[in-house]
Design a protein around this motif. Structure first.
Motif, short mmCIF file in Angstrom:
data_model
loop_
_atom_site.label_atom_id
_atom_site.label_comp_id
_atom_site.label_asym_id
_atom_site.label_seq_id
_atom_site.Cartn_x
_atom_site.Cartn_y
_atom_site.Cartn_z
N GLN A 344 45.27 0.70 9.45
CA GLN A 344 45.15 1.70 8.24
C GLN A 344 44.98 0.91 6.96
N GLU A 345 45.59 -0.43 6.92
CA GLU A 345 45.59 -1.22 5.75
C GLU A 345 44.07 -1.79 5.36
N ARG A 347 41.17 -0.18 6.24
CA ARG A 347 40.54 1.07 5.76
C ARG A 347 40.93 1.18 4.32
N SER A 348 42.03 0.94 4.00
CA SER A 348 42.40 1.13 2.57
C SER A 348 41.55 0.23 1.44
N TYR A 349 40.71 -0.78 2.22
CA TYR A 349 39.95 -1.83 1.45
C TYR A 349 38.56 -1.17 1.57
N GLY A 350 38.44 -0.07 2.28
CA GLY A 350 37.08 0.52 2.54
C GLY A 350 36.11 0.23 3.68
N ARG A 352 35.58 0.01 7.77
CA ARG A 352 35.73 0.87 8.77
C ARG A 352 36.60 -0.01 9.96
#
Ligand code: HAM
Length: 426
Positions: A344-345, A347-350, A352
Motif C-alpha cells: 500500500q505504501e 503504491r502511494s508513491y505511484g 505498482r
C-alpha cells in the motif's frame, strides 16, 4: 455447452489492450492539435434517427442494423457515430452557442455484416465531426490530419481517394444520368440493384456484387455533372490538399455507402499486407443537409471515422518497456499482513506493487514473479519478520540484500526511480 462470444464480436484481452490504448491516446493527442473536443453519446438511439440520416436504401439500414423494441419504441445499436453526434448537436442547440463545433468520439459500433478479417459485427471507430464550416479547407485539413495520424503510427502504403457527390441539384442530375445508363442494362444487374434502380441508383455504384460492379465500371462520372458551385468547392479542396503536399487520387465512382453525403467524399486505404481485402482504414465526407434534416438550422457539416481494428492490423509496433515494479513474496499470515502494508505504501508513491497473498512456497512465488518479468522482489518470512528486515532481490543483477523495515519502502522507491536497463541488456 460452453459459452462463446457472439459471432463477429471479440474480446480484447489485456495483452492486446496496450496497443488499443496507444492508438487511442495517439488519436486523442493528434485531434487535440486541431481543436477537437470529446463527445460521448449513448450506444443505443432511436431506430428512426438512423433511417432518416443514413437512408433507408443503404445496406447499413436495410440489412445490418441491430434493432429491438422496448417500451413500444424501436431502438438500434448505433452502426456509426455521425447520426448520434448530429442528434446531440441539434438537441443541445450547439449552433446557438458556437459558430464552429469540432467534436471527436471513439467507441463500439454494430453492423450485422458477414464477419471476416478486418470486418466485425461489433467494431470500434474513432471519428471527428465539424459543424458550421462549409469551406473545403476544413475537408482538406481533416484528410491531412488523418494522413499525419496514420503515418505517425507507421502505417505504410497509404492511398487517399477523393470525389465530390455534389449538392442535391447535382445529385438529381446524376440520378437521371445513372438511370439512363443502367436502365437499358437492367437485366445484367443483381436483383437487389434492380430494385434500387428507380429509388437510388447511386447505391448500385457501391454494390459489392460482381454483376453490379461489371455494369458500373463504365457508368457516367458525377464530376461531369457538378454544378458550378460544387465544382468550385471541389477545385478548392484539391488546391488545399496540393498546398499541404497531400497526395490523392480522384475517384469519380467513389460514392460511399451512406446516403447523407453532399459534396466532398474521401476514403483512406492502405496496401499493408496485414489488412487483406478490408483495406479501407477511414472514410468520410461532407453532409451539409443532415442538421437541417434533424430539425436544426441549415448547418454545413463534415466528418470521418476510422476503423480501430483495421488500424491495429496495419500499425507498426514500437518496442515498449514496461515500467518496473515490485513483487512481494511472503510466507505466513503475519508476513503477508506486513507485505500488504508495504505494498500500500509503495503504491502511494505511484509505483505498482503486487502482493502475493496465496501463502505458497517461496519457490512458486518466485516463479510467478519471474513470469511477470519483475525486477525487484521483496521476500518476507517468519525469520525476517522476527528481525525486522526483508530480503530485497534484484532478479536482473542477481543480487540481494537485507533491508530494515524502516527504510524498506524508501530503498525500493530509490531503485525503481533509477534508470532501468534496456530489455535484454542487464
Ligand atoms: P464508414 O465508411 O461506414 O463511415 O466507416 C468508417 C470506417 O469504419 C471504415 O473505413 C472501416 O475502417 C471501419 N468499419 C466500418 N465497418 C466495419 C466493420 N464491420 N468492421 C470493422 N471496421 C469497420 C462511417 O461510419 C461514417 N460515419 C464516417 C463519417 C463520419 N462520415 C462523416 N462523418
Amino acid at each position: 455447452m460452453a459459452f462463446r462470444a457472439v459471432k463477429g464480436m471479440n474480446d480484447i484481452l489485456p495483452e492486446e489492450a496496450g496497443r488499443w490504448q496507444r492508438l487511442e491516446s495517439s488519436f486523442r493527442s493528434t485531434v487535440a492539435l486541431y481543436g477537437y473536443e470529446e463527445l460521448r453519446t449513448p450506444i443505443v438511439e432511436s431506430s428512426d434517427l438512423f433511417v432518416r440520416s443514413i437512408g433507408e436504401t443503404t445496406d447499413v439500414v436495410d440489412k445490418e442494423m441491430y434493432s429491438f423494441t422496448r417500451h413500444h419504441e424501436s431502438l438500434t445499436l448505433r452502426p456509426e457515430g455521425t447520426a448520434g453526434a448530429a442528434r446531440a448537436y441539434v438537441e443541445h442547440t450547439r449552433y446557438a452557442k458556437e459558430a464552429v463545433t469540432r467534436w471527436f468520439y471513439m467507441g463500439p459500433m454494430f453492423r450485422a455484416e458477414k464477419p471476416q478479417k478486418g470486418r466485425y459485427r461489433q467494431f470500434h471507430q474513432a471519428g471527428c465531426e465539424i459543424y458550421g464550416d462549409s469551406g473545403p479547407v476544413a475537408d482538406a485539413e481533416m484528410i491531412a490530419m488523418l494522413c499525419r495520424f496514420f503515418e505517425g503510427l507507421g502505417v505504410g502504403g497509404l492511398k487517399v481517394a477523393i470525389n465530390s457527390i455534389g449538392s442535391s441539384a447535382t445529385r438529381q442530375r446524376y440520378h437521371q444520368a445513372l438511370f439512363a445508363y443502367f436502365e437499358p442494362r437492367k437485366a445484367e444487374l443483381s436483383p437487389h440493384a434492380q430494385e434500387r434502380l428507380a429509388v437510388n441508383p447511386l447505391r448500385i455504384l457501391d454494390s459489392k456484387d460482381e454483376r453490379d460492379r461489371n455494369v458500373s465500371s463504365e457508368a457516367p462520372s458525377i464530376l461531369e455533372v457538378l454544378t458550378d458551385e460544387d465544382a468550385a468547392h471541389f477545385r478548392m479542396l484539391t488546391a488545399s490538399l496540393d498546398a499541404m503536399s497531400i497526395g490523392y487520387q480522384i475517384e469519380p465512382r467513389l460514392v460511399r455507402g451512406l446516403d447523407y453525403y453532399t459534396r466532398t467524399l474521401f476514403e483512406i486505404s492502405s496496401t499493408a499486407d496485414e489488412l487483406g481485402t478490408q483495406n479501407a482504414l477511414a472514410g468520410g465526407g461532407r453532409y451539409d443537409g443532415m442538421i437541417e434534416g434533424l430539425g436544426g438550422p441549415t448547418t454545413p457539416a463534415v466528418g470521418f471515422a476510422l476503423g480501430i481494428e483495421r488500424l491495429l492490423l496495419a500499425m507498426k509496433d514500437e518496442p515498449q518497456l514496461a515500467p518496473p515494479f515490485c513483487y512481494f513474496a511472503s510466507m505466513g499470515s503475519a508476513a503477508i499482513t506486513k507485505a500488504v502494508m508495504f505494498g500500500q505504501e509503495l503504491r502511494s508513491y505511484g509505483f505498482r506493487a503486487e502482493v502475493d497473498g496465496r501463502d505458497k512456497s517461496l519457490k512458486s512465488q518466485l516463479r510467478r514473479a519471474d513470469n511477470l518479468g519483475v525486477r525487484y522482489v521483496v521476500v518476507l518470512g517468519d525469520s525476517e519478520l522476527g528481525r525486522g528486515v526483508a530480503v530485497l532481490k534484484d532478479l536482473v543483477n542477481h543480487q540481494q540484500q537485507e533491508v530494515g523495515f524502516e527504510v524498506l519502502v524508501s530503498t525500493i522507491v530509490e531503485r525503481l526511480r533509477a534508470p532501468q536497463p534496456a530489455e535484454g541488456a542487464a
